[in-house]
Design a protein around this motif. Structure first.
Motif, PDB file in Angstrom:
ATOM      1  N   GLY A  13      24.496 -17.303   6.689  1.00 15.13           N
ATOM      2  CA  GLY A  13      23.717 -17.363   5.130  1.00 15.13           C
ATOM      3  C   GLY A  13      22.328 -17.042   5.150  1.00 15.13           C
ATOM      4  N   ILE A  14      21.571 -18.057   4.410  1.00 15.60           N
ATOM      5  CA  ILE A  14      20.129 -17.894   4.291  1.00 15.60           C
ATOM      6  C   ILE A  14      19.507 -17.567   5.530  1.00 15.60           C
ATOM      7  CG2 ILE A  14      17.970 -18.897   3.312  1.00 15.60           C
ATOM      8  CD1 ILE A  14      19.936 -19.978   0.896  1.00 15.60           C
ATOM      9  N   GLY A  15      19.851 -18.693   6.406  1.00  8.89           N
ATOM     10  CA  GLY A  15      19.058 -18.590   7.823  1.00  8.89           C
ATOM     11  C   GLY A  15      19.242 -17.322   8.570  1.00  8.89           C
ATOM     12  N   LEU A  16      20.658 -16.766   8.429  1.00 11.80           N
ATOM     13  CA  LEU A  16      20.825 -15.527   9.266  1.00 11.80           C
ATOM     14  C   LEU A  16      19.710 -14.402   8.799  1.00 11.80           C
ATOM     15  CD1 LEU A  16      22.431 -14.248  11.599  1.00 11.80           C
ATOM     16  CD2 LEU A  16      23.946 -13.664   9.636  1.00 11.80           C
ATOM     17  N   GLU A  17      19.753 -14.619   7.347  1.00  5.58           N
ATOM     18  CA  GLU A  17      18.801 -13.438   6.738  1.00  5.58           C
ATOM     19  C   GLU A  17      17.442 -13.699   7.241  1.00  5.58           C
ATOM     20  OE1 GLU A  17      18.624  -9.885   4.566  1.00  5.58           O
ATOM     21  OE2 GLU A  17      20.258 -10.959   5.350  1.00  5.58           O
ATOM     22  N   PHE A  18      16.880 -14.914   7.165  1.00  7.00           N
ATOM     23  CA  PHE A  18      15.638 -15.044   7.448  1.00  7.00           C
ATOM     24  C   PHE A  18      15.431 -14.719   8.903  1.00  7.00           C
ATOM     25  CE2 PHE A  18      14.730 -18.643   4.379  1.00  7.00           C
ATOM     26  CZ  PHE A  18      13.691 -18.177   3.714  1.00  7.00           C
ATOM     27  N   VAL A  19      16.348 -14.786   9.693  1.00  4.87           N
ATOM     28  CA  VAL A  19      16.319 -14.361  11.333  1.00  4.87           C
ATOM     29  C   VAL A  19      16.058 -12.802  11.194  1.00  4.87           C
ATOM     30  CG1 VAL A  19      17.114 -14.082  13.547  1.00  4.87           C
ATOM     31  CG2 VAL A  19      17.254 -16.354  12.398  1.00  4.87           C
ATOM     32  N   LYS A  20      16.879 -12.051  10.534  1.00 11.27           N
ATOM     33  CA  LYS A  20      16.854 -10.639  10.574  1.00 11.27           C
ATOM     34  C   LYS A  20      15.316  -9.988   9.833  1.00 11.27           C
ATOM     35  CE  LYS A  20      20.385  -8.235   8.582  1.00 11.27           C
ATOM     36  NZ  LYS A  20      21.128  -7.705   7.270  1.00 11.27           N
ATOM     37  N   VAL A  21      14.990 -10.709   8.785  1.00 14.28           N
ATOM     38  CA  VAL A  21      13.996 -10.306   8.149  1.00 14.28           C
ATOM     39  C   VAL A  21      12.634 -10.371   8.966  1.00 14.28           C
ATOM     40  CG1 VAL A  21      12.205 -10.819   6.342  1.00 14.28           C
ATOM     41  CG2 VAL A  21      14.573 -10.855   5.719  1.00 14.28           C
ATOM     42  N   TYR A  22      12.490 -11.531   9.740  1.00 13.62           N
ATOM     43  CA  TYR A  22      11.198 -11.836  10.446  1.00 13.62           C
ATOM     44  C   TYR A  22      11.402 -11.037  11.775  1.00 13.62           C
ATOM     45  CZ  TYR A  22       9.142 -14.929   7.365  1.00 13.62           C
ATOM     46  OH  TYR A  22       8.463 -15.577   6.105  1.00 13.62           O
ATOM     47  N   ALA A  23      12.559 -10.866  12.330  1.00 13.00           N
ATOM     48  CA  ALA A  23      12.841  -9.943  13.398  1.00 13.00           C
ATOM     49  C   ALA A  23      12.369  -8.647  13.178  1.00 13.00           C
ATOM     50  CB  ALA A  23      14.307 -10.111  14.295  1.00 13.00           C
ATOM     51  N   GLN A  24      12.818  -7.749  12.066  1.00 16.86           N
ATOM     52  CA  GLN A  24      12.524  -6.778  11.735  1.00 16.86           C
ATOM     53  C   GLN A  24      10.831  -6.316  11.546  1.00 16.86           C
ATOM     54  OE1 GLN A  24      14.641  -6.205   8.077  1.00 16.86           O
ATOM     55  NE2 GLN A  24      16.426  -5.234   9.137  1.00 16.86           N
ATOM     56  N   LEU A  25      10.289  -7.718  11.144  1.00  9.54           N
ATOM     57  CA  LEU A  25       8.784  -7.467  10.925  1.00  9.54           C
ATOM     58  C   LEU A  25       8.047  -7.679  12.531  1.00  9.54           C
ATOM     59  CD1 LEU A  25       8.513  -9.615   7.823  1.00  9.54           C
ATOM     60  CD2 LEU A  25       7.880  -7.024   7.998  1.00  9.54           C
ATOM     61  N   LYS A  42      25.015 -10.464  17.259  1.00  6.19           N
ATOM     62  CA  LYS A  42      24.935  -8.951  16.925  1.00  6.19           C
ATOM     63  C   LYS A  42      23.288  -8.917  16.875  1.00  6.19           C
ATOM     64  CE  LYS A  42      26.635  -5.155  14.277  1.00  6.19           C
ATOM     65  NZ  LYS A  42      27.425  -4.853  13.166  1.00  6.19           N
ATOM     66  N   LEU A  43      22.979  -9.580  15.994  1.00  5.48           N
ATOM     67  CA  LEU A  43      21.426  -9.627  15.682  1.00  5.48           C
ATOM     68  C   LEU A  43      20.370  -9.826  16.938  1.00  5.48           C
ATOM     69  CD1 LEU A  43      20.262 -11.515  12.469  1.00  5.48           C
ATOM     70  CD2 LEU A  43      20.194  -9.357  13.082  1.00  5.48           C
ATOM     71  N   VAL A  44      20.980 -10.757  17.751  1.00  7.50           N
ATOM     72  CA  VAL A  44      20.346 -11.196  18.981  1.00  7.50           C
ATOM     73  C   VAL A  44      20.268  -9.845  19.834  1.00  7.50           C
ATOM     74  CG1 VAL A  44      20.066 -12.691  21.069  1.00  7.50           C
ATOM     75  CG2 VAL A  44      20.718 -13.717  18.691  1.00  7.50           C
ATOM     76  N   GLU A  45      21.271  -9.334  19.942  1.00 13.58           N
ATOM     77  CA  GLU A  45      21.481  -8.223  20.809  1.00 13.58           C
ATOM     78  C   GLU A  45      20.803  -7.084  20.206  1.00 13.58           C
ATOM     79  OE1 GLU A  45      25.686  -6.966  21.162  1.00 13.58           O
ATOM     80  OE2 GLU A  45      26.063  -8.844  21.845  1.00 13.58           O
ATOM     81  N   LYS A  46      20.417  -7.095  18.981  1.00 14.99           N
ATOM     82  CA  LYS A  46      19.782  -5.842  18.354  1.00 14.99           C
ATOM     83  C   LYS A  46      18.129  -5.807  18.624  1.00 14.99           C
ATOM     84  CE  LYS A  46      19.288  -3.067  14.121  1.00 14.99           C
ATOM     85  NZ  LYS A  46      19.525  -3.149  12.793  1.00 14.99           N
ATOM     86  N   TYR A  47      17.535  -7.374  18.463  1.00 18.99           N
ATOM     87  CA  TYR A  47      16.312  -7.701  18.465  1.00 18.99           C
ATOM     88  C   TYR A  47      16.026  -8.545  19.623  1.00 18.99           C
ATOM     89  CZ  TYR A  47      16.324  -5.876  13.757  1.00 18.99           C
ATOM     90  OH  TYR A  47      16.595  -5.012  12.695  1.00 18.99           O
ATOM     91  N   SER A  48      15.009  -8.044  20.555  1.00 17.50           N
ATOM     92  CA  SER A  48      14.643  -8.655  21.633  1.00 17.50           C
ATOM     93  C   SER A  48      13.606  -9.704  21.452  1.00 17.50           C
ATOM     94  CB  SER A  48      14.038  -7.761  22.509  1.00 17.50           C
ATOM     95  OG  SER A  48      12.692  -7.024  22.178  1.00 17.50           O
TER      96      SER A  48
END
Length: 228
Positions: A13-25, A42-48
């Protein structure tokens, strides 16, 4: 210097999307999950720059261990996102103490205790921002339909606690927000909700970025000032 953020309730949900946004930044993301899942992994594997912390926010006896983990770290933004709705039928006549306690433990007690646990790390940060995902259903003035006793009151209590925290920490340069994310298509919000997680979090991110310029605390994702 890389900014760091601690987010609870990150597996969906919202938490997962927050992780994606801030990891991308490019932020250092400390992602608290009670239980992982393939989408989060999958997100953890993509962003170190995502560090997973497996932790149940309602296991209050374990907070001392978490405090020790962050004793030399810095947190610029804390997002207390983990929350539950509780039983579907929260009408008078169908309430029980176990269900009420469960909702309050997650929605009210966990955010303030999490904040207390990592407060020193927040005070070492540059932006010193504490964000709590609440709901306009926690507004007493906005309650015109009744029911939802556990959820409404747990969010109203969260708002009250965070209001006190804002007053207590204002001389330390800390900004505290309670934000309504909208009616979001998540496991809690359901399929009939009005907006998706991407829309909600993109708007919430913009509000958080302006946190120290906002004169009040209780806003919607559209930066609408909400009544207590």
């Amino acid at each position: 210097m890389t900014k760091a953020i601690l987010i609870t309730g990150c597996s969906r949900g919202i938490g997962l999307e927050f992780v994606k946004v801030y990891a991308q930044l490019g932020w250092q993301v400390y992602a608290i999950v009670r239980k992982s899942n393939p989408e989060f992994e999958k997100l953890v594997e993509k962003y170190s720059n995502i560090e997973t912390i497996t932790f149940d926010v309602t296991h209050f006896q374990a907070y001392e261990k978490l405090k020790k983990y962050f004793e030399t770290k810095t947190i610029d933004v804390l997002i207390n996102n983990a929350g539950i709705y509780g039983d579907q039928d929260q009408s008078i006549g169908n309430l029980n103490i176990d269900a009420l306690q469960k909702v309050f433990m997650t929605n009210t007690f966990a955010p303030i205790l999490m904040t207390q646990t990592v407060l020193d790390a927040i005070l070492r940060g540059s932006t010193k921002t504490i964000v709590n995902i609440t709901s306009r259903m926690g507004s007493i003035a906005d309650n015109t339909s009744g029911q939802y006793y556990a959820y409404r009151s747990s969010k109203a209590a969260l708002n009250a606690m965070m209001r006190s925290l804002q007053i207590d920490l204002q001389d330390k340069g800390v900004k505290v927000l309670v934000l309504h994310p909208g009616w979001v298509k998540t496991d809690m919000g359901g399929l009939n909700a009005l907006i998706d997680t991407e829309t909600s979090v993109k708007a919430l991110y913009e509000v958080i970025e302006q946190a120290h310029k906002l004169p009040e605390m209780f806003y919607s994702y559209q930066k609408e000032l909400l009544p207590w």
